[in-house]
Design a protein around this motif. Structure first.
Motif, PDB file in Angstrom:
ATOM      1  N   VAL A  74       0.915  -1.217   0.016  1.00 33.32           N
ATOM      2  CA  VAL A  74       0.067  -0.019   0.013  1.00 33.32           C
ATOM      3  C   VAL A  74       0.860   1.352  -0.116  1.00 33.32           C
ATOM      4  O   VAL A  74       0.721   2.117  -0.842  1.00 33.32           O
ATOM      5  CB  VAL A  74      -1.000  -0.087   1.198  1.00 33.32           C
ATOM      6  CG1 VAL A  74      -1.739   1.471   1.479  1.00 33.32           C
ATOM      7  CG2 VAL A  74      -1.868  -1.239   1.240  1.00 33.32           C
ATOM      8  N   ALA A  78       1.283   3.904  -3.252  1.00 32.11           N
ATOM      9  CA  ALA A  78       1.331   5.421  -2.995  1.00 32.11           C
ATOM     10  C   ALA A  78       2.478   6.339  -3.345  1.00 32.11           C
ATOM     11  O   ALA A  78       2.392   7.089  -3.858  1.00 32.11           O
ATOM     12  CB  ALA A  78       0.631   5.873  -1.763  1.00 32.11           C
ATOM     13  N   ALA A  82       2.256   6.957  -7.285  1.00 29.52           N
ATOM     14  CA  ALA A  82       1.568   8.109  -7.372  1.00 29.52           C
ATOM     15  C   ALA A  82       2.614   9.073  -6.720  1.00 29.52           C
ATOM     16  O   ALA A  82       1.955  10.328  -6.807  1.00 29.52           O
ATOM     17  CB  ALA A  82       0.443   7.677  -6.428  1.00 29.52           C
ATOM     18  N   ARG A  83       3.923   9.077  -6.343  1.00 33.85           N
ATOM     19  CA  ARG A  83       4.619   9.900  -6.109  1.00 33.85           C
ATOM     20  C   ARG A  83       4.082  10.628  -4.802  1.00 33.85           C
ATOM     21  O   ARG A  83       4.206  11.971  -4.554  1.00 33.85           O
ATOM     22  CB  ARG A  83       5.201  11.046  -7.090  1.00 33.85           C
ATOM     23  CG  ARG A  83       6.010  10.115  -8.090  1.00 33.85           C
ATOM     24  CD  ARG A  83       7.406  10.281  -7.795  1.00 33.85           C
ATOM     25  NE  ARG A  83       7.993   8.792  -7.975  1.00 33.85           N
ATOM     26  CZ  ARG A  83       9.081   8.359  -7.271  1.00 33.85           C
ATOM     27  NH1 ARG A  83       9.675   8.857  -6.425  1.00 33.85           N
ATOM     28  NH2 ARG A  83       9.401   7.237  -7.901  1.00 33.85           N
ATOM     29  N   ALA A  84       3.375  10.108  -3.782  1.00 35.69           N
ATOM     30  CA  ALA A  84       2.844  10.779  -2.714  1.00 35.69           C
ATOM     31  C   ALA A  84       3.996  11.094  -1.619  1.00 35.69           C
ATOM     32  O   ALA A  84       5.002  10.351  -1.896  1.00 35.69           O
ATOM     33  CB  ALA A  84       1.888   9.940  -1.878  1.00 35.69           C
ATOM     34  N   ASN A  85       3.837  12.053  -0.972  1.00 36.59           N
ATOM     35  CA  ASN A  85       4.905  12.449   0.144  1.00 36.59           C
ATOM     36  C   ASN A  85       5.217  11.112   1.238  1.00 36.59           C
ATOM     37  O   ASN A  85       4.460  10.491   1.574  1.00 36.59           O
ATOM     38  CB  ASN A  85       4.441  13.577   0.900  1.00 36.59           C
ATOM     39  CG  ASN A  85       5.268  13.797   1.811  1.00 36.59           C
ATOM     40  OD1 ASN A  85       5.522  13.233   3.032  1.00 36.59           O
ATOM     41  ND2 ASN A  85       6.080  14.836   1.780  1.00 36.59           N
ATOM     42  N   LEU A  87       6.727  10.790   3.890  1.00 37.55           N
ATOM     43  CA  LEU A  87       6.486  10.988   5.409  1.00 37.55           C
ATOM     44  C   LEU A  87       5.140  10.803   5.815  1.00 37.55           C
ATOM     45  O   LEU A  87       4.986  10.031   6.749  1.00 37.55           O
ATOM     46  CB  LEU A  87       7.120  12.282   5.781  1.00 37.55           C
ATOM     47  CG  LEU A  87       6.871  13.086   7.159  1.00 37.55           C
ATOM     48  CD1 LEU A  87       7.498  12.094   8.156  1.00 37.55           C
ATOM     49  CD2 LEU A  87       7.443  14.460   7.363  1.00 37.55           C
ATOM     50  N   ALA A  88       4.312  11.336   4.967  1.00 35.63           N
ATOM     51  CA  ALA A  88       2.831  11.463   5.501  1.00 35.63           C
ATOM     52  C   ALA A  88       2.258  10.044   5.282  1.00 35.63           C
ATOM     53  O   ALA A  88       1.712   9.468   5.935  1.00 35.63           O
ATOM     54  CB  ALA A  88       2.015  12.598   4.496  1.00 35.63           C
ATOM     55  N   ILE A  92       0.543   7.445   7.705  1.00 35.01           N
ATOM     56  CA  ILE A  92      -1.032   7.064   7.556  1.00 35.01           C
ATOM     57  C   ILE A  92      -0.745   5.480   7.398  1.00 35.01           C
ATOM     58  O   ILE A  92      -1.827   4.886   7.976  1.00 35.01           O
ATOM     59  CB  ILE A  92      -1.391   7.697   6.063  1.00 35.01           C
ATOM     60  CG1 ILE A  92      -1.645   9.182   6.314  1.00 35.01           C
ATOM     61  CG2 ILE A  92      -2.784   6.720   5.760  1.00 35.01           C
ATOM     62  CD1 ILE A  92      -1.836   9.762   4.991  1.00 35.01           C
TER      63      ILE A  92
END
Lengths: 298, 351
Positions: A74, A78, A82-85, A87-88, A92
């Motif tokens: 997961v 992401a 999807a190049r999501a941050n 750290l966040a 999560i």
């Protein structure tokens, strides 16, 4: 007593060692995965449920490894695709795993299971002092020894290792040389999740023999710190994991000896030691993979 | 003719932009909610149960708004504790620990006052001590960063666990209430130190909103705020311009920690009335996510914190009505945040 603390430290240290090496590979590929904690929790609960219902520990560990990998998948989807941050997303995924394992594990709280059997290594285990400490453990501790050597070999002696390290330093170079750097990162995160899952499984069915909500209690974050202050080196990561195992085992042994120190003050010891180690190591540390530079920023 | 073509092109662009900024987020959040419902159903809950939980949690709950405001007090403070350091380029994942230390210090001072009847001055002293303690806790990590280059992301994260252990130590030994029927909790705080409501509005919430305004003014209208932003966005330019980067790092973390510490103390005086374990469990992390999604905008941070508080309050009856463990609300918040972080990744990276 020193022998007990050191031997216990090797055993408890294995809980940290396996995730540490997972995270080491992940960070060498240029991703910081803060959801190690989540993978460990998922591994701990899944292994406990499977081992409890089937009575087979091997199945338990396999299931734990798979659950840890699932959380990592997961995170990796992401972050890598999807190049999501990082750290966040890491926080999560930990959060999600904490919630899900608490809900599912609610009915398993307080159930017990017997711990893994000790296997003495013939010959080696009868060496005075050292035999006691290193060679009278269960099979997972020995797997940990193998994991150290295997990771060192993988990272430094194989072409795969070169590609992983290259991805962590300069993704573009790896891409140009004909490899898909995002796939490398994805695989590295999954490998990290797998080892974290095994580490969590070893905690629940190998070490303590039960499940409790949030039972990893921040070990996953200590793992991230260990990898950072070891300067992304195999030897220091191993040393760091066992040292932390020893600080945790020292705390419990001291308590069992009736030395009147409050349990919660002892519990905070590993975190304080980690902080101090981080301070001591950070002054001289410049071996961070280039691609990690802003992986923990907002 | 040409004019018309251009405007159709613009219309098309606008349409795709609307699709990108409204429809995709909506679909993603629906998928996230769907995942949560699927998870809840897999845990043996019925749709009726979920609906009953929603009904009794939100629609048929006359105190929903008040409860949400009360819950949002520590969340907003902890979110501000992320945003202020973020402006000067620091990542504070230690809101949880700073909330706890603030609550611990506030409780310590409040309990030691006993029933002295000190009223409003007592309240101010309690809140200040909470802010001071939280500020010191955050300041420590800023010093570790500037003096030893210890990454503040990791050090603030570890400090959370140390803070929690300090609180547990106090609650299980020296501060344990002898009349607490064996529960690990502090003595209750005297009634005249408690912060109540005025006309249905929790006073603690009003205080927090005023503080948020003050922080907004400080960050956007003051010299300090400007300098802090320069330090955050371009440390080299700031250094060349004669600004001390470490000084702003110190003061930003001090202020951030103080805000969270104040939130912890406010939460004890306004909502809890005594210190107990699990007081702010994971609030610091929820607030971090709210602040992260908000970029570094204070008003968005406040808004998202209130939304998170509403979700926490609204999902309270999940346990009773839908038979789910209390931690199910973390799953709900987690899937929603994951959806938001994935779709807002571009703004997230720009900030």
């Amino acid at each position: 007593m020193i022998e007990i603390i050191l031997a216990g430290g090797i055993a408890v240290g294995t809980v940290l060692l396996l995730p540490s090496f997972g995270e080491l590979v992940t960070e060498r590929a240029g991703i910081t995965n803060l959801s190690v904690e989540g993978s460990m929790l998922a591994g701990a609960l899944t292994a406990f449920i499977v081992a409890k219902t089937t009575g087979n520990y091997a199945f338990g560990f396999l299931a734990g490894a798979f659950a840890g990998m699932l959380v990592a998948a997961v995170f990796a989807s992401a972050v890598v695709f999807a190049r999501a941050n990082q750290l966040a997303t890491g926080l999560i995924c930990w959060f999600l795993s904490l919630g899900i394992t608490s809900v599912i594990g609610n009915s398993y709280n307080g159930q017990a299971i017997h711990q893994l059997r000790q296997i003495d290594i013939p010959g080696l285990s009868s060496i005075p002092f050292f035999g006691n400490i290193f060679f009278q453990h269960d099979v997972v501790v020995y797997f940990g020894y193998v994991a150290i050597a295997a990771t060192a070999w993988l990272l430094y002696k194989t072409k795969t290792g070169l590609i992983i390290r290259g991805t962590g330093e300069r993704r573009a170079v790896v891409d140009v040389s004909g490899h898909r750097s995002s796939l490398v990162q994805f695989a590295a995160v999954l490998a990290g999740g797998l080892l974290s899952g095994v580490g969590g499984a070893y905690l629940s069915i190998g070490q303590v023999g039960n499940w409790a909500s949030d039972m990893t209690n921040g070990y996953g974050f200590i793992v991230v710190a260990i990898v950072a202050f070891s300067g992304w080196r195999v030897s220091l990561t191993a040393l760091g994991s066992y040292l932390f195992g020893m600080s945790i085992s020292a705390a419990s042994v001291l308590q069992a000896q009736g030395i009147a120190v409050n349990q919660y003050l002892l519990d905070s010891l590993p975190y304080i030691i980690t902080l101090v180690a981080l301070i001591l190591a950070s002054r001289t540390n410049s071996r961070q993979p280039e691609g990690l530079a802003d992986s923990l920023s907002m | 003719m040409k004019q018309g073509q251009v405007s159709t092109l613009n219309d098309k662009k606008r349409h795709t932009r609307i699709v990108a900024s409204v429809v995709i987020p909506l679909i993603s959040i629906c998928i996230a909610l769907g995942c949560f419902v699927a998870f809840a159903l897999a845990q043996g809950t019925s749709l009726e149960g979920l609906y009953a939980a929603l009904y009794y949690g939100v629609l048929a709950n006359p105190n929903f708004l008040t409860q949400t405001m009360t819950r949002s007090v520590p969340l907003i403070c902890a979110a501000l504790a992320v945003i202020v350091p973020a402006r000067s380029g620091l990542v504070n994942v230690g809101g949880e620990g700073q909330l706890i230390i603030g609550a611990v210090a506030g409780t310590g001072v409040a309990v030691s006052m006993g029933d002295a009847g000190v009223g409003i001055i007592g309240i101010i002293i309690v809140l200040l001590s909470g802010a001071l303690a939280g500020g010191a806790w955050g300041y420590l990590c800023a010093v570790l960063k500037t003096a030893f280059h210890a990454p503040e992301t990791v050090s603030t994260l570890l400090a959370n666990f140390i803070a929690a252990d300090i609180m547990l130590y106090l609650l299980y030994s020296p501060w344990k209430d002898p009349d607490g029927s064996g529960q690990p909790q502090s003595k209750p705080i005297a009634a005249d130190l408690r912060i109540t409501t005025v006309a249905g509005l929790p006073i603690a919430f009003i205080i927090v909103i005023v503080i948020a305004m003050a922080v907004w003014a400080l960050l956007n209208k003051s010299r300090w705020g400007f300098a802090a932003r320069v330090v955050g966005s371009n440390p080299v330019a700031a250094f060349r311009g004669g600004l001390s980067v470490s000084r702003y790092a110190h003061s930003a973390m001090l202020l951030g920690g103080a805000l969270a510490g104040l939130g912890g103390a406010l939460n004890v005086l306004g909502a809890e009335g005594q210190l107990r374990p699990g007081l702010t469990t994971t609030f610091g992390f929820i607030a971090f996510l709210a602040a992260f999604i908000a970029g570094t905008s204070i008003w968005k941070g406040v808004m998202y914190s209130i939304v998170a508080a509403a979700v926490l309050v609204g999902s309270n009856p999940l346990q009773l009505r839908a038979g789910l463990d209390g931690n199910a609300s973390y799953v709900l918040l987690g899937v929603t945040c994951l959806a938001i972080v994935v779709i807002s990744r571009k703004t997230g990276r720009a900030s």
